[in-house]
Design an enzyme around this catalytic site. Structure first.
Site, PDB file in Angstrom:
ATOM      1  N   GLY A  43       0.778  -1.237   0.000  1.00 52.71           N
ATOM      2  CA  GLY A  43       0.000   0.000   0.000  1.00 52.71           C
ATOM      3  C   GLY A  43       0.806   1.281   0.000  1.00 52.71           C
ATOM      4  N   GLU A  97       3.970   4.234   5.534  1.00 52.48           N
ATOM      5  CA  GLU A  97       2.741   3.419   5.578  1.00 52.48           C
ATOM      6  C   GLU A  97       1.638   4.162   4.836  1.00 52.48           C
ATOM      7  OE1 GLU A  97       1.328   0.784   5.568  1.00 52.48           O
ATOM      8  OE2 GLU A  97       0.830   0.027   7.560  1.00 52.48           O
ATOM      9  N   ASP A  98       0.655   3.388   4.354  1.00 50.27           N
ATOM     10  CA  ASP A  98      -0.468   4.033   3.659  1.00 50.27           C
ATOM     11  C   ASP A  98      -1.475   4.624   4.644  1.00 50.27           C
ATOM     12  OD1 ASP A  98      -1.276   1.508   4.547  1.00 50.27           O
ATOM     13  OD2 ASP A  98      -2.046   0.832   2.608  1.00 50.27           O
ATOM     14  N   ASP A 101      -4.471   2.627  11.196  1.00 56.05           N
ATOM     15  CA  ASP A 101      -5.854   2.323  11.557  1.00 56.05           C
ATOM     16  C   ASP A 101      -5.864   1.982  13.055  1.00 56.05           C
ATOM     17  OD1 ASP A 101      -8.569   1.766  10.933  1.00 56.05           O
ATOM     18  OD2 ASP A 101      -8.142  -0.353  10.698  1.00 56.05           O
ATOM     19  N   PHE A 150     -13.991   3.282   5.092  1.00 58.16           N
ATOM     20  CA  PHE A 150     -13.052   2.416   4.369  1.00 58.16           C
ATOM     21  C   PHE A 150     -12.702   3.077   3.045  1.00 58.16           C
ATOM     22  CE2 PHE A 150     -11.656  -1.039   1.658  1.00 58.16           C
ATOM     23  CZ  PHE A 150     -10.743  -1.649   2.490  1.00 58.16           C
ATOM     24  N   ARG A 163      -5.708   0.027  -6.100  1.00 61.66           N
ATOM     25  CA  ARG A 163      -4.470   0.672  -5.641  1.00 61.66           C
ATOM     26  C   ARG A 163      -3.991   1.733  -6.628  1.00 61.66           C
ATOM     27  NH1 ARG A 163      -2.378  -2.476  -1.376  1.00 61.66           N
ATOM     28  NH2 ARG A 163      -2.604  -4.721  -1.575  1.00 61.66           N
TER      29      ARG A 163
END
Ligand code: 5GP
Length: 178
Positions: A43, A97-98, A101, A150, A163
């Site tokens: 990601g 990091e994408d 969470d 999301f 992506r």
């Protein structure tokens, strides 16, 4: 593909401009050092590619692929599917990091990188969803803080798709249900 998106949250231009700002901050903070950007596959790839162009000091890149598994649901654990190519002993590492969470994956990765001998470990994440946090983890550099939805695009997937979208958007509900 674009028809599956309910709402665009962050446009490509906004991401590029934010990467310029983050690149400036990292350039300033790491003067005299040669940081290693470690992208978490898959990601982080578009974000890492955009961000690294805006860092104006010597730097290196490497990649890791880790997957969380929750045999122990409350602690979580991390399995290394692809390890780093080079040693990071004594290095200043920036994990790319994408999205943060729950924070569980990054918490484990930071510990892992210190155990591999990193001198320092910081985190840069394109997105942050603070409402979802379970562990006490804060990224050092954050692109955008988003609500608890999301999202896909700019590296983020749903079942490995989306992506390649050049923006970050919210998927239509019927795309989850198929
Ligand atoms: P954490 O350990 O912080 O819960 O996990 C972070 C990972 O969960 C991210 O790297 C990403 O793969 C996935 N994730 C969390 N939220 C989202 C989201 O909104 N969209 C997508 N596509 N992936 C997400």
């Amino acid at each position: 593909m674009n028809n599956d998106i309910k709402e665009i949250l962050i446009t490509e231009d906004e991401i590029i401009n934010r990467c310029k700002e983050l690149g400036k901050e990292i350039t300033k903070d790491y003067q005299g050092k040669t940081p290693i950007l470690i992208g978490l596959l898959k990601g982080s790839v578009p974000f890492l590619a955009e961000l690294m162009k805006r860092i104006e000091i010597n730097m290196e890149i490497d990649f890791m692929d880790v997957s969380s598994y929750s045999g122990t649901e409350s602690t979580g654990d991390v399995r290394i599917d692809k390890d780093l190519s080079n040693s990071i002993v004594g290095d200043d590492v920036i994990v790319v990091e994408d999205i943060v969470d729950t924070g569980k994956t990054l918490q484990k990765v930071v510990g892992l990188l210190y155990s591999k001998g990193a001198n320092s470990v910081r985190i840069v994440s394109l997105l942050d969803k603070p409402e979802r946090r379970i562990v006490d983890l804060k990224a050092d550099y954050i692109g955008f803080t988003i609500p608890d939805a999301f999202v896909v695009g700019f590296g983020l997937d749903f079942n490995q798709k989306y992506r390649n979208l050049p923006y970050v958007g919210i998927l239509k509900e019927d795309c989850y249900k198929e």
